[in-house]
Design a protein around this motif. Structure first.
Motif, PDB file in Angstrom:
ATOM      1  N   GLY A  65      35.416  28.985  53.491  1.00 29.73           N
ATOM      2  CA  GLY A  65      34.848  27.656  53.661  1.00 29.73           C
ATOM      3  C   GLY A  65      35.107  26.802  52.436  1.00 29.73           C
ATOM      4  O   GLY A  65      36.242  26.639  52.002  1.00 29.73           O
ATOM      5  N   SER A  66      34.031  26.260  51.856  1.00 29.65           N
ATOM      6  CA  SER A  66      34.173  25.393  50.683  1.00 29.65           C
ATOM      7  C   SER A  66      34.013  26.154  49.371  1.00 29.65           C
ATOM      8  O   SER A  66      33.980  25.532  48.310  1.00 29.65           O
ATOM      9  N   ARG A  67      33.923  27.464  49.433  1.00 31.14           N
ATOM     10  CA  ARG A  67      33.657  28.262  48.234  1.00 31.14           C
ATOM     11  C   ARG A  67      34.820  29.179  47.873  1.00 31.14           C
ATOM     12  O   ARG A  67      35.505  29.720  48.736  1.00 31.14           O
ATOM     13  N   PHE A  68      35.007  29.329  46.570  1.00 26.98           N
ATOM     14  CA  PHE A  68      35.888  30.350  46.030  1.00 26.98           C
ATOM     15  C   PHE A  68      35.047  31.507  45.508  1.00 26.98           C
ATOM     16  O   PHE A  68      33.965  31.311  44.939  1.00 26.98           O
ATOM     17  N   TYR A  69      35.565  32.714  45.683  1.00 33.13           N
ATOM     18  CA  TYR A  69      35.005  33.917  45.072  1.00 33.13           C
ATOM     19  C   TYR A  69      36.109  34.488  44.186  1.00 33.13           C
ATOM     20  O   TYR A  69      37.251  34.635  44.627  1.00 33.13           O
ATOM     21  N   GLU A  70      35.741  34.792  42.946  1.00 38.94           N
ATOM     22  CA  GLU A  70      36.773  35.255  42.014  1.00 38.94           C
ATOM     23  C   GLU A  70      36.225  36.358  41.123  1.00 38.94           C
ATOM     24  O   GLU A  70      35.069  36.321  40.697  1.00 38.94           O
ATOM     25  N   SER A  71      37.080  37.329  40.851  1.00 40.02           N
ATOM     26  CA  SER A  71      36.747  38.374  39.883  1.00 40.02           C
ATOM     27  C   SER A  71      37.649  38.221  38.674  1.00 40.02           C
ATOM     28  O   SER A  71      38.852  37.979  38.798  1.00 40.02           O
ATOM     29  N   GLY A  72      37.042  38.333  37.493  1.00 38.09           N
ATOM     30  CA  GLY A  72      37.782  38.276  36.240  1.00 38.09           C
ATOM     31  C   GLY A  72      37.675  39.610  35.524  1.00 38.09           C
ATOM     32  O   GLY A  72      36.608  40.226  35.510  1.00 38.09           O
ATOM     33  N   GLY A  73      38.763  40.056  34.927  1.00 39.02           N
ATOM     34  CA  GLY A  73      38.807  41.367  34.299  1.00 39.02           C
ATOM     35  C   GLY A  73      38.577  41.356  32.802  1.00 39.02           C
ATOM     36  O   GLY A  73      38.075  40.378  32.244  1.00 39.02           O
ATOM     37  N   GLN A  74      38.926  42.469  32.176  1.00 44.25           N
ATOM     38  CA  GLN A  74      38.779  42.806  30.761  1.00 44.25           C
ATOM     39  C   GLN A  74      37.437  43.504  30.522  1.00 44.25           C
ATOM     40  O   GLN A  74      36.398  43.089  31.053  1.00 44.25           O
ATOM     41  N   TYR A  75      37.484  44.545  29.698  1.00 41.99           N
ATOM     42  CA  TYR A  75      36.259  45.264  29.346  1.00 41.99           C
ATOM     43  C   TYR A  75      35.348  44.364  28.509  1.00 41.99           C
ATOM     44  O   TYR A  75      35.794  43.700  27.579  1.00 41.99           O
ATOM     45  N   GLY A  76      34.095  44.345  28.879  1.00 45.70           N
ATOM     46  CA  GLY A  76      33.120  43.518  28.171  1.00 45.70           C
ATOM     47  C   GLY A  76      33.137  42.069  28.596  1.00 45.70           C
ATOM     48  O   GLY A  76      32.267  41.300  28.161  1.00 45.70           O
ATOM     49  N   GLN A  77      34.087  41.681  29.464  1.00 45.01           N
ATOM     50  CA  GLN A  77      34.177  40.292  29.911  1.00 45.01           C
ATOM     51  C   GLN A  77      34.258  40.177  31.434  1.00 45.01           C
ATOM     52  O   GLN A  77      34.295  39.061  31.958  1.00 45.01           O
ATOM     53  N   SER A  78      34.273  41.298  32.134  1.00 47.93           N
ATOM     54  CA  SER A  78      34.450  41.268  33.587  1.00 47.93           C
ATOM     55  C   SER A  78      33.254  40.612  34.269  1.00 47.93           C
ATOM     56  O   SER A  78      32.105  40.846  33.893  1.00 47.93           O
TER      57      SER A  78
END
Length: 270
Positions: A65-78
């Motif tokens: 719909g009008s939303r994005f879902y996103e995952s961001g990586g890196q240890y301690g920053q995910s």
């Protein structure tokens, strides 16, 4: 030589001929199966550009719909984030424990499934609230994740794609991705669209389109020009992130640590 032994030798020669012909036919079939095939070469047009969080080491990207879902990586920053399609309004955010490196992401039946890189753990969240629901284990690494409405489809950096049951993440089947008979490795972010799988190739400036029945590459999209436009700041800021926009029948793409999301229309090259 007796008459019977002569007949036996004649029969043996005929059997050998039949076996040879059978082997030849099987070889021809194998060559036909792995030989060069027509692969659709796509071209793109940038339709929309919008801001993207340049601190997100993009691993998985979805649009619903009008939303994005996103995952961001890196240890301690995910972390997991939900934001509006103007790219600026973050609705929800959930950081992961420092021991996890977030990877591919997909949504099925109002649940978000999130891979972890080397932790062999699939994390499941409520898609509306980002509240944790359960965890499941698996063998190997987690890179990209998508679904076909029935199975969760995972890449692990090799040429393999694994089809998992959502209820327990057991492997139901797997395919090897090949392009003109050659295995394509470093498969990363995935997106299932209209019966085919699109994939990033880590450290490559192109996307490939895959037949999920046999693993053959059936389409290719060179995005080198887009990467030059984006001007990623570091060598690690590679192209990664594919989200299908059903409303426009177009694709959103971005990269790790990129400040911009791009909506692209695709068409076969003439």
């Amino acid at each position: 030589m007796t008459q019977s032994s002569g007949a036996f030798n004649t029969l043996s020669r005929r059997c050998c001929q039949i076996l040879w012909l059978t082997g030849l036919m099987m070889s021809l079939v194998a060559c036909a199966d792995t030989g060069p095939r027509d692969i659709v070469q796509y071209q793109f047009q940038i339709e929309v550009e919008q801001p993207h969080d340049p601190t997100l080491f993009t691993q998985g990207l979805l649009k619903r719909g009008s939303r994005f879902y996103e995952s961001g990586g890196q240890y301690g920053q995910s972390r997991l984030v939900i934001y509006q399609d103007n790219g600026r309004q973050v609705e929800r955010e959930r950081p992961l424990a420092a021991r996890y490196f977030a990877e591919g992401l997909t949504e099925l039946n109002n649940e978000l499934y999130l891979l972890t890189w080397r932790e062999k753990t699939l994390l499941v969240y409520d898609a509306g609230t980002l509240e944790p629901l359960r965890e499941m284990s698996y063998s190997g690494e987690g890179w990209g994740l998508t679904d076909d409405g029935e199975h969760l489809i995972r890449s692990d950096g090799s040429a393999q794609l694994y089809f998992h049951a959502p209820e327990d993440f057991s492997v139901q089947r797997q395919i090897t991705v090949t392009e003109n008979g050659k295995a394509i490795t470093r498969l990363n972010e995935l997106e299932y669209v209209d019966g085919t799988i699109w994939a990033n190739i880590w450290y490559s400036d192109r996307l490939i389109q895959i037949d999920p029945d046999n693993g053959r590459v059936i389409g290719s999209l060179d995005l080198a020009e887009l990467v030059r436009t984006a001007q990623p700041a570091t060598s690690g800021a590679v192209l990664n992130g594919i989200a299908y926009d059903a409303e426009h029948d177009q694709f959103w793409v971005t990269g790790k640590l990129w400040p911009t999301l791009y909506r692209l229309s695709l068409s076969p090259e003439p």
